[in-house]
Each structure stands twice: as structure tokens, then as C-alpha cells.
Design a protein around this motif. Structure first.
Motif, short mmCIF file in Angstrom:
data_model
loop_
_atom_site.label_atom_id
_atom_site.label_comp_id
_atom_site.label_asym_id
_atom_site.label_seq_id
_atom_site.Cartn_x
_atom_site.Cartn_y
_atom_site.Cartn_z
N CYS A 18 1.99 12.15 -4.83
CA CYS A 18 1.16 11.16 -5.53
C CYS A 18 1.70 9.74 -5.37
O CYS A 18 0.99 8.77 -5.60
N ASP A 19 2.97 9.62 -4.97
CA ASP A 19 3.58 8.31 -4.78
C ASP A 19 3.51 7.83 -3.34
O ASP A 19 4.00 6.74 -3.02
N ILE A 20 2.90 8.65 -2.47
CA ILE A 20 2.84 8.31 -1.05
C ILE A 20 1.38 8.17 -0.62
O ILE A 20 0.59 9.10 -0.76
N ASP A 21 1.04 7.00 -0.11
CA ASP A 21 -0.31 6.72 0.36
C ASP A 21 -0.25 6.58 1.88
O ASP A 21 0.13 5.53 2.40
N LEU A 22 -0.59 7.65 2.57
CA LEU A 22 -0.49 7.64 4.02
C LEU A 22 -1.56 6.77 4.67
O LEU A 22 -1.37 6.26 5.77
N LYS A 23 -2.69 6.61 4.01
CA LYS A 23 -3.75 5.76 4.56
C LYS A 23 -3.35 4.29 4.51
O LYS A 23 -3.57 3.54 5.47
N GLU A 24 -2.75 3.89 3.39
CA GLU A 24 -2.31 2.50 3.24
C GLU A 24 -0.91 2.28 3.83
O GLU A 24 -0.48 1.15 4.02
N GLY A 25 -0.21 3.38 4.09
CA GLY A 25 1.13 3.27 4.64
C GLY A 25 2.14 2.75 3.65
O GLY A 25 2.96 1.88 3.98
N ARG A 26 2.11 3.30 2.44
CA ARG A 26 3.05 2.85 1.40
C ARG A 26 3.63 4.05 0.65
O ARG A 26 2.94 5.02 0.39
N TRP A 27 4.89 3.91 0.33
CA TRP A 27 5.60 4.92 -0.47
C TRP A 27 6.25 4.21 -1.64
O TRP A 27 7.13 3.37 -1.46
N HIS A 28 5.79 4.55 -2.82
CA HIS A 28 6.34 3.96 -4.04
C HIS A 28 7.47 4.86 -4.55
O HIS A 28 7.25 6.05 -4.83
N ILE A 29 8.66 4.31 -4.66
CA ILE A 29 9.80 5.03 -5.22
C ILE A 29 9.94 4.58 -6.67
O ILE A 29 10.32 3.44 -6.93
N PRO A 30 9.63 5.44 -7.63
CA PRO A 30 9.67 5.04 -9.04
C PRO A 30 11.10 4.86 -9.55
O PRO A 30 12.06 5.32 -8.93
N VAL A 31 11.20 4.20 -10.67
CA VAL A 31 12.50 3.94 -11.29
C VAL A 31 13.30 5.22 -11.47
O VAL A 31 14.51 5.26 -11.23
N ASN A 89 13.51 7.80 -9.74
CA ASN A 89 14.08 8.36 -8.51
C ASN A 89 15.06 7.42 -7.81
O ASN A 89 15.81 7.86 -6.94
N ALA A 90 15.01 6.14 -8.16
CA ALA A 90 15.86 5.16 -7.49
C ALA A 90 17.28 5.20 -8.06
O ALA A 90 17.48 5.23 -9.27
N LYS A 91 18.25 5.19 -7.17
CA LYS A 91 19.65 5.27 -7.58
C LYS A 91 20.04 4.12 -8.49
O LYS A 91 20.78 4.28 -9.46
N ASN A 92 19.52 2.92 -8.18
CA ASN A 92 19.86 1.74 -8.98
C ASN A 92 18.85 1.47 -10.09
O ASN A 92 18.87 0.40 -10.71
N LYS A 93 17.96 2.44 -10.33
CA LYS A 93 16.95 2.33 -11.39
C LYS A 93 16.05 1.10 -11.19
O LYS A 93 15.60 0.48 -12.15
N LYS A 94 15.78 0.82 -9.94
CA LYS A 94 14.91 -0.30 -9.59
C LYS A 94 13.79 0.22 -8.70
O LYS A 94 14.04 0.69 -7.59
N ALA A 95 12.56 0.18 -9.19
CA ALA A 95 11.42 0.68 -8.42
C ALA A 95 11.34 -0.03 -7.07
O ALA A 95 11.73 -1.20 -6.94
N HIS A 96 10.83 0.66 -6.08
CA HIS A 96 10.86 0.14 -4.72
C HIS A 96 9.63 0.61 -3.97
O HIS A 96 9.14 1.73 -4.19
N THR A 97 9.10 -0.24 -3.09
CA THR A 97 7.99 0.13 -2.23
C THR A 97 8.43 0.08 -0.79
O THR A 97 8.93 -0.95 -0.32
N VAL A 98 8.24 1.19 -0.09
CA VAL A 98 8.55 1.26 1.34
C VAL A 98 7.24 1.16 2.10
O VAL A 98 6.30 1.91 1.83
N PHE A 99 7.16 0.21 3.03
CA PHE A 99 5.98 0.09 3.88
C PHE A 99 6.20 0.97 5.10
O PHE A 99 7.12 0.74 5.88
#
Length: 209
Positions: free
Chosen positions: A40-53, A55-65
Motif C-alpha cells: 500500500c506504500d508503493i505506487d508502481l504507476k507513479e514510481g514512488r515508495w513511501h517509507i513511513p515513520v 519503518n524508518a530507522k531515524n523515525k523520519k518518513a521518506h519518499t523514494v522515487f
């Protein structure tokens, strides 16, 4: 893909594990972030992966293009995981992701001189000329490749989702540089695609002693 690609067949890794190695290299993400990822956090059509707080080691949400190369790996992974909630579902636990150490153990087993009991017999198959390595080292390798492609250090740090260590910069310079990050991942993905098709060598960057 050069040395790594040539060694993979003998390593007899699960296909999902092979895909994990390419995804780690193409996204510069942390191993735990990938193994806890939900579709649900990965949009293959838009090419984006949202890493929620969470799951992030530093507790900082991140978006991977995601580059086309990275999307291709995720698409292959989706065929394996099917309708499951998790990108890497656990085999023996209902509605749970795989253990975060699973991929590292598989890679480590294949760099041993002797097999452990009830573990892979394909020992030594993933030992590189640069020495022992772990899946986490692919994050460093990807960042190094970005730098060799001319990506600015500050952009690479953004792609790695590192927290700025200098307090004044962290407070006063809050630009996200999303377009620059996107371009950095596209450059990395294009280089990986070229190297895979050409069979060129990519040397993993082992962590310092």
C-alpha cells in the motif's frame, strides 16, 4: 551484473532475495525498511515508495522515487508475493513480514567457509574480491555510484534519508530538493540497467573496520 551477477546462480538464493539485493542497490534504502514494506506504500504507476515513520530507522518518513530499473524489480517481486499485504511476507507467520535479519543471514551463509547445520550448503558463492559484505553495504555502494555520476553530496544525503548533523543547517535549510533526488535515483537506475545488460563489474563497498 558483473561479479555479483555472475555469482548469483551458484548462490541459489530465493528469487525474492535476489530482487531484494537489486532493490537495495537501486534505492539506497535500509534492509529493514524494505523487509517491512507494505504494498500500500508503493505506487508502481507513479514510481514512488513511501517509507513511513514506523519503518524508518531515524523515525523520519521518506519518499523514494523509483527508477524504471527499481520498478522492474518491484514488479517481479509483486508476482511472487501476490495479494499479500507485505512485500516480504513471512512464510510461517500469518500476516507478518519476514524477519529483518533474513536477507543478511542468507548472504552471510554464502560467504562462510563451512556450512552451518540446516543452512545453505552454497558456502563461498557470494564472497567478493573486495572481501566480505552485507546487504547493508549495497546502500553505501548505491550512494557511491550516485557520487560517481556527479550527484551532489547533499542530494545523496537526502536520498539516504540522513538527518543533517549540523544543527543550524538542520534548522534553517529545510528544502527537500525532491526534483534533484528524483534525478539522482534515475541516474543510478540507468547506470545499473546499463551495467546489468553489459555485465560490467560493480564492487560492493564494505563497511569500515
Amino acid at each position: 551484473m558483473g561479479e555479483l551477477l555472475n555469482k548469483l546462480p551458484a548462490a541459489k538464493l530465493q528469487k525474492s532475495t535476489e530482487l531484494a539485493l537489486w532493490i537495495l542497490l537501486a534505492t539506497c534504502c535500509r534492509v529493514g525498511e524494505l523487509l517491512q514494506a507494505e504494498w500500500c506504500d508503493i505506487d508502481l504507476k507513479e514510481g514512488r515508495w513511501h517509507i513511513p515513520v514506523a519503518n524508518a530507522k531515524n523515525k523520519k518518513a521518506h519518499t523514494v522515487f523509483l527508477s524504471p530499473f527499481a520498478i522492474k524489480q518491484f514488479e517481479a517481486l509483486l508476482e511472487i508475493s501476490g495479494e499479500n499485504r507485505w512485500c516480504y511476507p513471512a512464510e510461517n507467520k500469518k500476516d507478518m513480514p519476514i524477519d529483518k535479519k533474513s536477507i543478511s543471514k542468507q548472504v552471510g551463509d554464502r560467504q562462510r567457509q563451512q556450512p552451518m547445520k540446516n543452512r545453505s550448503k552454497a558456502v563461498g558463492t557470494l564472497m567478493m574480491t573486495s572481501g566480505k559484505w552485507s546487504p547493508h553495504d549495497l546502500r553505501r555502494t548505491g550512494a557511491t555510484m550516485m557520487g560517481s555520476l556527479g550527484v551532489r553530496p547533499d542530494i545523496i544525503e537526502k536520498c539516504l534519508n540522513h538527518v543533517e548533523q549540523k544543527k543550524l543547517i538542520r534548522i534553517y535549510q529545510r528544502q527537500e530538493l525532491k526534483e534533484e533526488q528524483c534525478q539522482a535515483w534515475l541516474l543510478l537506475g540507468a547506470r545499473l540497467d546499463l551495467l546489468v545488460n553489459a555485465g560490467a563489474t560493480v564492487v560492493t563497498q564494505p563497511r569500515a573496520a
